[in-house]
Design a protein around this motif. Structure first.
Motif: not given
Lengths: 229, 206, 280
Positions: C28-45
């Motif tokens: 569950l945490a790993a899933s949240a973690l990958t989505l956190a990386i995904f969010t960071v990528s979006w936030l930069y854009l």
């Protein structure tokens, strides 16, 4: 060929709603897909309640996104879309429902009665809009001014808010009713409306390229796209 | 330095500039004329933001007609717009630093243009007059050989007009400028040459 | 300041704690973690370039698919930039919706992707990697992405990227060619989203058309809305959405969509997306 013509009529009228929302109400109304689905689910109870529910959602959309810029209003409409979808999931625990339909023969062609009715309502809607375009030049001019610049329109005493409300209410009611009819005979799920919305959006986008002639060219565009697909 | 040869510009059927020809060796050239006479379009053509319908523009012997604005800037021609175009979400300091590329020069130019009190405020948070000064600061921070200033005194109060005049007089000795205005009074105090433009044509020079 | 420090500490605890917990929680945490990386990528854009994508599942999903079909195809994942970047021709105000519609189109298209008899609605099996290892890799990548973005954002180069975000004409007027900076920003964001997609596929060992669904398209937008556009709070926002939807799904079907609806409606009242032009 007949079913292609009927589909083209339906998609042209749906695209007209999308285009009017975009140009007059200044919102890319992404909730149309969910409103369409809602029509399908409501048709389980009665077809007559579909426009009423659609109109209520249109009004909610108008009130909720009043005075927002286009991007924010579109994001708001997306929120409403997902809220409707989730409400359908909660209310209809069984996700997929098969809707009833009646078959009838039209000049020897086997047709679903509800689809035929949907296309007739769409044709009437298109004709009424065309009549409005031709017979009410002053109202048309007002609409054009709103399309160009909403603030400018208000500056010259045009009630842009009222026009926006009317467009959102009518287009939502129309989407909901057509959803109730056109989804008959199909297995529906809460996400089914997206496809119809995106298809209408696609036709509206192509027609929009033609600027002032966009409304007139909706039907040929829809016919061309349906034929290609 | 700058040669504009038979430049014309049409927007659809509307002719904005008709065979405009002039040259500037150095110093300050003032261009005046009524609203809509084609002053802004002319500066935009020189700086590359508009393409001429016909005609040619040369800067230091090199043709710059149809070159991209960023390439023209690199050759030493900078432009300050009449309606300021700055980076609204960056601070005044960051705005000028982007053009100047060095902190000391940024500080110097901001001091000269009276921007010190708003140095670390975002451009969208400062007054219109200050934004106008910021636009000028960015233009001169590029250390141009030729500065194109479109209505630099418009929407400035008397105090800021003085600041800008002082600044332009000081810089005028080292940088050539083309300044447009629809009123000639201020322009005459700093310009060494004047051109009058009317209906897209140059109708007089002094 | 105190809240900001507390959020950072909480994120660090959330990153470290699952290492000592059971396999299910770690997943569950790993899933949240990958989505956190995904969010960071979006936030930069969104923050540095001003492009709010509602179709960020495009690089995320395409890379996950490439990884599942053949891990060697991973080398093509940076090219996902060129799936999202062309949509910028629609302009900042239409881009969110154009990208969203394109992601929904890919969602439907993905149902028809069949390779060597596999795929379709079922999707593909992805190479499975040991959960402990993938978790550590994900933590490292999240920290590195935050550092990378912080470093770029605070450099002179990053300042130019922000300048292009605010006004491209003003940027040209001071000699900045906007195109390379825009491509660079999109490339960084799409590459990070691609990495998140690959990690997602590796964690679950399976990729289905669902990776293009609105759940993934809108996830970063929702997480960033919860985090009010700040990087650490948005990471926490990602965890909140994932945990809430996993725990509440048995009671409310697909609960995350309820969170999405609320976040989108609230965002339209509070946040200003597709920033920049105050240009006249």
């Amino acid at each position: 060929m007949i079913s292609l013509f009927f589909s083209a009529l339906i998609y042209a009228s749906l695209a007209l709603c999308v285009l009017l929302s975009y140009r007059v109400a200044k919102v890319v109304n992404l909730s149309f897909g969910s409103i369409f689905t809602l029509g399908g689910y409501l048709s389980v109870f009665s077809l007559f309640i579909t426009p009423i529910f659609g109109a209520w959602i249109g009004l909610l959309l108008h009130i909720g996104s009043k005075r927002m810029d286009a991007s924010k209003a579109t994001i708001f409409s997306l929120g409403i879309a997902i809220a409707i979808e989730e409400a359908l999931r909660i209310l209809f625990r069984v996700e997929n429902i098969l809707l009833d339909s009646r078959i009838f023969y039209f000049f020897g062609y086997k047709l679903v009665f509800e689809h035929f009715l949907a296309s007739m309502i769409s044709a009437t809607f298109l004709i009424l809009f065309l009549a409005f375009e031709l017979k009410k030049p002053f109202s048309r001019l007002k609409l054009k001014v709103i399309e160009e610049d909403i603030e400018n329109a208000e500056l010259y005493g045009i009630d842009a808010e009222k026009a926006r409300a009317i467009v959102l209410v009518i287009s939502s009611a129309f989407f909901c009713s057509i959803g109730g009819l056109y989804l008959s005979g199909r297995v529906i799920s809460p996400t089914i409306g997206w496809l119809y919305m995106i298809f209408s959006l696609f036709i509206a986008t192509i027609a929009n390229v033609f600027r002032e002639k966009a409304y007139i060219l909706l039907l040929p565009t829809s016919f061309g796209v349906c034929w290609l697909v | 330095m700058l040669e504009v040869i038979e430049v014309s510009k049409m927007f659809g059927r509307n002719v904005v500039l008709k065979n405009v020809t002039f040259s500037l060796k150095n110093g300050i050239l003032g261009i005046y004329g009524a609203n809509g006479s084609g002053k802004t379009t002319l500066l935009k053509i020189i700086s590359g933001f508009e393409k001429p319908s016909c005609g040619r523009v040369f800067f230091n012997g090199r043709e710059i007609t149809n070159k991209a604005p960023q390439e023209i800037v690199k050759l030493g021609v900078a432009m300050a717009f009449q309606i300021p175009r700055v980076f609204w979400n960056l601070t005044v300091h960051e705005n000028v630093l982007l053009a100047a590329r060095e902190t000391d020069y940024t500080a110097e130019i901001c001091k000269e243009l009276n921007l010190e009190d708003v140095l670390f405020k975002k451009a969208k948070e400062i007054s219109q007059g200050k934004v106008k000064l910021l636009q000028l600061a960015m233009c001169f921070a590029l250390k141009p050989k030729l500065a194109l200033l479109d209505e630099p005194f418009a929407s400035l109060d008397a105090e800021n007009v003085e600041v800008v005049l002082e600044f332009l007089k000081k810089r005028g000795s080292e940088i050539s400028m083309i300044i447009t205005a629809h009123r000639t009074k201020i322009l005459k105090t700093i310009a060494s040459q004047m051109l009058e433009i009317r209906g897209g044509k140059i109708v007089g020079s002094s | 300041m105190l809240v900001s420090i507390a959020i950072r500490i909480l994120v660090l605890v959330l990153l470290i704690l699952p290492v000592f917990l059971d396999c299910y929680t770690k997943l569950l945490a790993a899933s949240a973690l990958t989505l956190a990386i995904f969010t960071v990528s979006w936030l930069y854009l969104e923050k540095d370039l001003g492009w709010a994508s509602l179709g960020h599942s495009i690089p995320f999903g395409v890379s996950a698919y490439l990884f599942a079909i053949n891990p060697l195809l991973l080398f093509f994942s940076p090219l996902t930039t060129f799936l999202l970047f062309p949509l910028s021709i629609f302009g900042k105000h239409t881009f969110p919706f154009a990208s969203f519609v394109f992601s929904v189109f890919l969602w439907y298209l993905a149902h028809h992707i069949v390779f060597e008899g596999k795929g379709g609605e079922e999707g593909f099996r992805a190479p499975s990697i040991n959960l402990d290892l993938i978790y550590l890799i994900s933590v490292t990548i999240l920290i590195l992405s935050c550092l990378l973005i912080w470093k770029i954002s605070n450099s002179y180069f990053g300042l130019k990227v922000k300048a292009v975000r605010d006004d491209e004409i003003a940027a040209k007027a001071i000699g900045i060619n906007s195109l390379p900076f825009k491509v660079f920003g999109f490339a960084i964001s799409c590459s990070l989203a691609s990495i998140a997609g690959i990690l997602h596929a590796a964690i679950f060992g399976h990729v289905s058309p669902g990776v293009f669904s609105p759940y993934f398209s809108l996830f970063p937008f929702v997480a960033a809305t919860i985090g009010q556009g700040k990087i650490w709070s948005s990471i926490l926002g990602s965890y909140t959405v994932v945990f809430l939807s996993w725990f509440l799904s048995p009671y409310v079907p697909e609960f995350h969509y309820a969170i999405y609806a609320v976040a989108l409606i609230l965002a339209s009242y509070t946040q200003s997306y597709a920033r920049s032009d105050r240009s006249v």
